[in-house]
Design an enzyme around this catalytic site. Structure first.
Site, PDB file in Angstrom:
ATOM      1  N   GLU A   1      10.490  -1.570   6.923  1.00 35.53           N
ATOM      2  CA  GLU A   1      11.597  -0.780   7.457  1.00 35.53           C
ATOM      3  C   GLU A   1      12.555  -0.475   6.308  1.00 35.53           C
ATOM      4  OE1 GLU A   1      14.463   1.185   8.717  1.00 35.53           O
ATOM      5  OE2 GLU A   1      12.975   0.797  10.279  1.00 35.53           O
TER       6      GLU A   1
ATOM      7  N   CYS B   1       6.799  -6.439   7.483  1.00 37.51           N
ATOM      8  CA  CYS B   1       7.922  -5.912   8.266  1.00 37.51           C
ATOM      9  C   CYS B   1       8.224  -6.882   9.400  1.00 37.51           C
ATOM     10  CB  CYS B   1       7.586  -4.530   8.826  1.00 37.51           C
ATOM     11  SG  CYS B   1       8.950  -3.744   9.728  1.00 37.51           S
TER      12      CYS B   1
ATOM     13  N   GLU C   1       0.821  -1.199   0.000  1.00 41.13           N
ATOM     14  CA  GLU C   1       0.000   0.000   0.000  1.00 41.13           C
ATOM     15  C   GLU C   1       0.861   1.256   0.000  1.00 41.13           C
ATOM     16  OE1 GLU C   1      -4.095  -1.525   2.112  1.00 41.13           O
ATOM     17  OE2 GLU C   1      -2.664  -0.419   3.364  1.00 41.13           O
TER      18      GLU C   1
ATOM     19  N   CYS D   1      -1.125   7.190   9.597  1.00 40.25           N
ATOM     20  CA  CYS D   1       0.182   6.687  10.026  1.00 40.25           C
ATOM     21  C   CYS D   1       0.013   5.441  10.894  1.00 40.25           C
ATOM     22  CB  CYS D   1       0.903   7.784  10.800  1.00 40.25           C
ATOM     23  SG  CYS D   1       2.601   7.373  11.208  1.00 40.25           S
TER      24      CYS D   1
ATOM     25  N   CYS E   1       6.664  -3.387  15.624  1.00 40.08           N
ATOM     26  CA  CYS E   1       6.360  -2.248  16.495  1.00 40.08           C
ATOM     27  C   CYS E   1       4.889  -2.326  16.906  1.00 40.08           C
ATOM     28  CB  CYS E   1       6.646  -0.933  15.783  1.00 40.08           C
ATOM     29  SG  CYS E   1       8.389  -0.697  15.342  1.00 40.08           S
TER      30      CYS E   1
END
Length: 393
Positions: free
Chosen positions: A158, A104, A82, A353, A108
């Site tokens: 990342e 990823c 995306e 975000c 996180c």
């Protein structure tokens, strides 16, 4: 591929190579007939060197709340990434937020992509093609001279875990005959890989750097961002300081605010002290960007608790209230540290975000690498040329 690489690979004049690269980026293909500005022999040589490859646009979702647009692109292996078109303050200017990996590995806690696990790195041309296709859509839907003014490597993945291809993509994106985006308008955001930060400083120093903090208190940061176990913040900030001195750019520190986890007055005081210490040591003050948490996962899906336990209680409601945000900023301001609150638009279409995530073909097959079951677990135009496809990269 850069014009110099195309000229060397195909044995053609550099001027022709620049014009051919420009055609590939503008059209997404090489024309069957050579335009008057390009010699036919040069075009034939470029065409025989490799095929033009592209991505398939499989979804376009425009926010009903603001001028953000999210795109889903299918790759040749069936995986999907995306990207987001972000409006800038100046009318007619946009930034393209692009992905650098399918998934990823860093997990996180506040990022949906980290829950996917890592399938693979993107090739440089796949990164550049996201920008080209966003630009094409911008021309078709907005027009009037609207343009992609900058690129933000803060989509899925990342970037510095894929440094070779990201740096190559940056070179193509900034090439005048390709996408012609000023390197100073390109920002690479990282969770904190020191070796990659140093590579940016050495190889593309004009590019700006963003660092995701999560927390500046080691125990909390490691819970929210497992990468802290491999690369503690002190080690990361040493590399960030080197980049700041080499580039002359103030680093952007992104701090995602999570209620009851990293939003207390004590957290703000620690952040202010770190920012002041960084400025004193390196002679450049970081720019603090506060990002209120955006929902990821299923409704009510909890995040790690402040003490790291499995009973996560208050963390099931991680949304920071405006009064707490104001108080956090007041502590920073009292310490002489400025901050901005980043507006993360597109939340109604999953474009804000931290929200980008797609199921990948590899992750859905046996053997595909998935993220740990809960956050906080340990985480360790295409091209023109013979060895790569003919469009950017």
């Amino acid at each position: 591929m850069l014009p110099e690489e195309l000229a060397g690979a195909c044995g053609i004049d550099l001027t022709d190579a620049r014009r051919i690269v420009s055609l590939a980026h503008r059209l997404g293909e090489l024309p069957a007939r050579a335009p008057a500005t390009v010699r036919r022999a040069a075009l034939d040589a470029a065409r025989s060197a490799g095929e033009i490859r592209t991505l398939a646009l499989v979804e376009r979702r425009a926010s009903a709340e603001d001028p953000f647009v999210k795109y889903a692109f299918r790759l040749e292996d069936g995986a999907t990434v995306e990207s987001v078109r972000i409006p800038l303050e100046r009318p007619g200017r946009y930034s393209a937020c692009v992905s650098s990996q399918v998934g990823c590995a860093l997990a996180c806690a506040f990022c949906a992509t980290g829950r996917m696990g890592l399938t693979r790195n993107l090739e440089a041309w796949e990164i550049v093609e996201q920008v080209r296709l966003i630009r094409r859509d911008l021309d078709a839907t907005v027009g009037g001279g609207a343009r992609v003014h900058g690129v933000l490597f803060q989509g899925m993945g990342e970037p510095l875990a894929n440094a070779d291809r990201v740096i190559q993509a940056i070179r193509v994106l900034s090439e005048p005959s390709a996408q012609a985006i000023d390197m100073r308008n390109i920002t690479v955001c990282t969770a904190g890989l020191p070796s990659g930060i140093r590579r940016l400083a050495a190889e593309v120093p004009a590019v700006r750097l963003g660092l995701s903090l999560g927390s500046v208190r080691p125990g909390k940061r490691r819970l929210l961002m497992p990468i802290d176990g491999a690369h503690p913040l002190e080690e990361v900030l040493a590399a960030v300081g080197e980049h700041a001195r080499a580039s002359g750019h103030a680093p952007m520190w992104a701090y995602t605010l999570l209620a009851d986890q990293n939003d207390t007055d004590e957290d703000a005081a620690c952040l202010a002290a770190l920012a002041r210490g960084f400025a004193a040591q390196h002679g450049i003050s970081p720019r603090l960007s506060l990002i209120p948490y955006n929902a990821i996962g299923a409704p009510g899906d909890p995040l790690p608790s402040p003490d790291g336990g499995d009973e996560r209680g208050a963390s099931a409601d991680p949304f920071v209230r405006s009064a707490r945000l104001d108080a956090f900023r007041a502590v920073l301001s009292a310490a002489g540290v400025g901050s901005i609150v980043r507006y993360s638009g597109g939340g109604d279409v999953g474009a804000a975000c931290g929200q980008l995530a797609r199921p990948s073909a590899e992750a859905q097959r046996p053997g595909g690498r998935r993220a740990p079951p809960r956050p906080g677990a340990t985480a360790g135009a295409a091209d023109v040329g013979p060895s790569a496809p003919p469009r950017p990269a």
